[in-house]
Design a protein around this motif. Structure first.
Motif, PDB file in Angstrom:
ATOM      1  N   ARG A 125     -22.072   3.699 -10.312  1.00 45.65           N
ATOM      2  CA  ARG A 125     -23.128   4.714 -10.340  1.00 45.65           C
ATOM      3  C   ARG A 125     -23.347   5.199 -11.772  1.00 45.65           C
ATOM      4  NH1 ARG A 125     -24.835   9.231  -7.166  1.00 45.65           N
ATOM      5  NH2 ARG A 125     -24.734   7.809  -5.377  1.00 45.65           N
ATOM      6  N   ALA A 126     -22.246   5.494 -12.487  1.00 39.12           N
ATOM      7  CA  ALA A 126     -22.378   5.963 -13.870  1.00 39.12           C
ATOM      8  C   ALA A 126     -22.989   4.879 -14.755  1.00 39.12           C
ATOM      9  CB  ALA A 126     -21.016   6.387 -14.411  1.00 39.12           C
ATOM     10  N   ARG A 127     -22.551   3.636 -14.595  1.00 37.73           N
ATOM     11  CA  ARG A 127     -23.060   2.547 -15.433  1.00 37.73           C
ATOM     12  C   ARG A 127     -24.547   2.307 -15.209  1.00 37.73           C
ATOM     13  NH1 ARG A 127     -17.811  -1.489 -14.653  1.00 37.73           N
ATOM     14  NH2 ARG A 127     -16.628  -0.666 -16.448  1.00 37.73           N
ATOM     15  N   SER A 128     -24.976   2.421 -13.983  1.00 41.18           N
ATOM     16  CA  SER A 128     -26.389   2.161 -13.701  1.00 41.18           C
ATOM     17  C   SER A 128     -27.275   3.342 -14.076  1.00 41.18           C
ATOM     18  CB  SER A 128     -26.574   1.802 -12.225  1.00 41.18           C
ATOM     19  OG  SER A 128     -26.182   2.870 -11.386  1.00 41.18           O
ATOM     20  N   LYS A 129     -26.791   4.569 -13.867  1.00 42.72           N
ATOM     21  CA  LYS A 129     -27.644   5.725 -14.104  1.00 42.72           C
ATOM     22  C   LYS A 129     -27.902   5.974 -15.582  1.00 42.72           C
ATOM     23  CE  LYS A 129     -28.084   9.425 -11.752  1.00 42.72           C
ATOM     24  NZ  LYS A 129     -27.947  10.704 -11.026  1.00 42.72           N
TER      25      LYS A 129
END
Length: 252
Positions: free
Chosen positions: A165-169
């Protein structure tokens, strides 16, 4: 037929936290060693049961404060007096995820700048920051010569989901600035992207992209030499929540 609560099996609700920060140029997560059964002695994510008088957001914010001393971000508060970014991640409800009883966990993702050594609380007897790559390695996690074992419960899956989630956001939102102090340099922001994505980025291209994206960064008018060398310009997060064009993650 009238509603009869006794006709349904009881279950509990917990909140589990994926707390991410960047330490020594590596993406790290908060891990706690469980001091009580089940999975006594195993490493796990911090979390706890939702109390009868609180909603999910309140429970997550309480657990975050107990485990890290941080309070959740308040959009109405001034930037220099703000807390950690906290958002709901996903819900996990496998009937066998907890051997004690049916427990549904509502996981939350928390992001904050470089944090101090954590303190253990609740049913944990120790806590530490650990690189996410070590926590998620195939053979499990162990430290100081202890035998490696998978994270307790389904926490490896929850952690993996939080990291993704952090990598994509950070590709399409200003979320990367949550890992930075209130004032930061472009170089410090670049190292956040490099730590979260696990790749090296070209400094010139990165500088051009982030300073050319409307509303992403705002110059503070100050400079710093904390990175060594020539004074570097300081920025703060702008008002943009979505980046256009996005910062696309390099293929690895």
């Amino acid at each position: 037929m009238p509603y009869d609560p006794s006709a349904f099996p009881p279950f509990a609700v917990t909140v589990d936290l994926v707390v991410l920060t960047v330490r020594r140029h590596a993406l790290c997560a908060l891990a706690v060693r469980r001091g009580e059964p089940p999975f006594q002695g195993r490493w796990a994510l911090p979390g706890g049961f939702v109390r009868a008088d609180e909603d999910l957001a309140q429970a997550a914010a309480r657990e975050l404060a107990e485990e890290t001393g941080l309070r959740a971000h308040d959009p109405a508060a001034p930037a220099q007096d703000n807390g950690a970014h906290l958002e709901q991640l996903a819900t996990y409800g496998d009937p066998k995820r907890d051997p004690r009883m049916r427990v549904v966990s509502v996981a939350h993702l928390a992001l904050a700048p470089d944090l101090p050594a954590p303190r253990a609380g609740g049913d944990a007897n120790s806590a530490r920051w650990a690189p996410v790559e070590e926590l998620l390695q195939q053979g499990g996690y162990g430290r100081d010569g202890e035998q490696a074992a998978p994270l307790a419960f389904d926490h490896a899956q929850i952690l993996a989901d939080g990291v993704e989630r952090a990598r994509s956001k950070i590709e399409y939102s200003s979320l990367a600035t949550a890992f930075c102090p209130s004032e930061f340099t472009v170089g410090e922001l670049r190292r956040v992207y490099e730590a979260v994505w696990g790749v090296a980025l070209d400094p010139r291209n990165f500088h051009r992209k982030v300073t050319g994206t409307p509303g992403f960064l705002v110059p503070t008018g100050g400079t710093t030499t904390r990175q060594g060398g020539r004074p570097a310009q300081l920025f703060r997060a702008g008002g943009a929540t979505l980046l256009n064009p996005p910062m696309l993650r390099p293929e690895v």
